[in-house]
Design an enzyme around this catalytic site. Sequence first.
Site, PDB file in Angstrom:
ATOM      1  N   ASP A  65       0.839  -1.205   0.000  1.00 39.64           N
ATOM      2  CA  ASP A  65       0.000   0.000   0.000  1.00 39.64           C
ATOM      3  C   ASP A  65       0.871   1.251   0.000  1.00 39.64           C
ATOM      4  OD1 ASP A  65      -2.437  -1.217   0.089  1.00 39.64           O
ATOM      5  OD2 ASP A  65      -3.052  -0.380   2.011  1.00 39.64           O
ATOM      6  N   TYR A  67       1.981   4.790   1.628  1.00 36.30           N
ATOM      7  CA  TYR A  67       1.926   5.316   2.990  1.00 36.30           C
ATOM      8  C   TYR A  67       0.655   6.147   3.142  1.00 36.30           C
ATOM      9  CZ  TYR A  67       6.960   4.218   3.143  1.00 36.30           C
ATOM     10  OH  TYR A  67       8.178   3.590   3.105  1.00 36.30           O
ATOM     11  N   PHE A  78       7.710   2.303  -0.997  1.00 37.15           N
ATOM     12  CA  PHE A  78       8.723   2.529   0.040  1.00 37.15           C
ATOM     13  C   PHE A  78       9.298   3.947   0.039  1.00 37.15           C
ATOM     14  CE2 PHE A  78       8.921  -2.106  -0.701  1.00 37.15           C
ATOM     15  CZ  PHE A  78       8.608  -2.551   0.581  1.00 37.15           C
ATOM     16  N   HIS A 187      10.608  -9.118   4.626  1.00 35.61           N
ATOM     17  CA  HIS A 187      10.201  -7.721   4.437  1.00 35.61           C
ATOM     18  C   HIS A 187      11.080  -6.813   5.299  1.00 35.61           C
ATOM     19  CE1 HIS A 187       7.552  -4.171   4.409  1.00 35.61           C
ATOM     20  NE2 HIS A 187       7.032  -4.692   3.322  1.00 35.61           N
TER      21      HIS A 187
END
Length: 221
Positions: A65, A67, A78, A187
């Site tokens: 998703d 932020y 990211f 992750h």
Amino acid sequence: MNVNIAKSWKTILQQEFDKPYFKELTDFVKDEYFNHTCYPKGNQIFSAFDHCTFDDLKVVIIGQDPYHGEGQANGLCFSVNDGIAHPPSLKNIFKELETDLNILIPKSGNLERWADQGVLLLNATLTVRAHEAGSHQKKGWEQFTDAVIEQVSAKKENVVFLLWGGYAKKKGKKIDKSKHTVLESGHPSPLSANRGFWFGNSCFSKTNEVLLSNGLKIIEW
């Protein structure tokens, strides 16, 4: 929602834009942006494609998703806008980069510099309502970004796919590994990283080794 992306992508993805689900997705996104605060800004929804054309693409990093905090998302997974504090996952990405390639942690968390070199920073879902993680999931974005990955796999060669965490690994199941390199790790989120699933994966140096072996220019991470 104005689908205004680089011409090379528009040619590849036009069949998706013409499908009924994408019309429904467009209506949903327009309604959300009209009635709620959503991220990223409307003109940044397709930034991943604007900064990394289909022709230049060499590396794909898959996020989940955008932020959902104020001013953070800029359309690249990211990545955050200039002047925004690094979120926890991005901090760990930069820590691994420093260990792997001895690159000092940058002040800016804006990853446009990666995208401009051929790194597709692709979130599975391209929009989100402010402060509501996952609020735009299962509305059609996942089908669209699955199609993006399938088209890259089918029509490109020697792409390096970086699949970080279980979600990205599932997302990358349709990648043709006979044509492309897939590098998997945990992750970079603190939960995964602190359990030992992220640090030490050396994904950045490994990516450049693959690019060099295929006669391609490395990424200046």
